[in-house]
Enzyme design. Sequence first.
Site, PDB file in Angstrom:
ATOM      1  N   PRO A 161     -30.551  76.464  44.752  1.00 25.47           N
ATOM      2  CA  PRO A 161     -30.629  76.022  44.759  1.00 25.47           C
ATOM      3  C   PRO A 161     -30.633  74.803  46.280  1.00 25.47           C
ATOM      4  CG  PRO A 161     -30.051  75.855  42.754  1.00 25.47           C
ATOM      5  CD  PRO A 161     -29.302  76.881  43.487  1.00 25.47           C
ATOM      6  N   TYR A 162     -29.666  74.655  46.974  1.00 25.09           N
ATOM      7  CA  TYR A 162     -29.573  73.868  47.950  1.00 25.09           C
ATOM      8  C   TYR A 162     -30.635  74.784  48.825  1.00 25.09           C
ATOM      9  CZ  TYR A 162     -27.331  72.234  52.318  1.00 25.09           C
ATOM     10  OH  TYR A 162     -26.779  71.076  53.560  1.00 25.09           O
TER      11      TYR A 162
END
Length: 417
Positions: free
Chosen positions: A219-220
Amino acid sequence: MLSFGRNRPQPRASRSWSFLGMDFADTRRKPHFIGKVILAGFLTVICIIMLKQSSGFSGTNSFSQLEPGVTHVLVTGGAGYIGSHAALRLLKDSHRVTIVDNLSRGNLGAIKVLQEQFPEPGRIQFIYADLGDSRAVNRIFAENAFDAVMHFAAVAYVGESTLDPLRYYHNITSNTLVVLEAMAAHGVKTLIYSSTCATYGQPEKMPITEVTPQVPINPYGKAKKMAEDIILDFSRKSDMAVMILRYFNVIGSDPEGRLGEAPRPELREHGRISGACFDAALEIIPGLKVKGTDYNTADGTCIRDYIDVTDLVDAHVKALGKAEPGKVGIYNVGTGKGRSVKEFVEACKKATGVDIKVEFLSRRAGDYAEVYSDPSKINRELNWTAQYTDLQESLKVAWRWQKAHNNGYGSPLARIS
């Protein structure tokens, strides 16, 4: 300074107020409403005259007006590790700096260091605000005259992003949209965006170039890529100057020992490997946990490209100097050399002089085996080359700061005092 509080009960007898040698009578028989209004107006005028004559007052705040020969840079996340180092360099280069940070990951102590280093009026200001608050962000842009934005503010831990993905999409992608909209609304034309090699995911081929397909796996990285896409889509219909810097694993600290990295204690488990090494050396934690020894690499541990924060900041400054209206520059910022986690740990042991205990564990979710850059484009177009490439020396510099600041910049409570 005048203080306005609750009205106190007035004595029945007449009394007089003396101000600058003039007496104003107040009787109990008539309210003299008009006279009170005149008095209030007179006091206000006198106050304004006195303020204007004082050395610290000017009709316009120096941060609110453009000044020929002075570049005013908004540094979002400027209380954080990388942002504070960038602010330091900008101030050294005689730029005007406004830092906006909500201190959720940053340190007020870093702001105080910068203010102490550059105490002159009109050099640096700090605004406590959350970039997720669009009203606050628009007010900041309305009240200040920015020439450029360096957008660092972001949560930035791969492991944490897999545990709390929505926070990462809000904090990185949504907040970047808020900043971009404010820039467009207020005519700020230059953006230097702090991105990451995590947008590439696990490429099939090394080294990574700027045209390597972006297929993030956590997700980063996904949130950063989404933010990049928003910026690029907007830039196609505007004359904004955009520079996107995708950097690799940041280490080191200010060579003169003024700033360093001081993550909040509850985030240490998600933090950089250098922080974990130093914590182990300081016996804050019992030892170092290396996650993953079965990767397809020479020694089984991950390979990363470690870039010194001083070099990284230099790349941002060069990007600012080369930014051109209507053009977009995308650059990898790394050394071009990969180092394994085991190599890093050995360098850290030598830098600290401590035989750090190491425990080998299973892989961490969202990690990838090998990532290192091809920095030839930034070398060629921005005339930038990494100078601080001795891994052990970068760690030694950072270690000096850590030893001198066992509690970072102070306790968490001191952040907003």
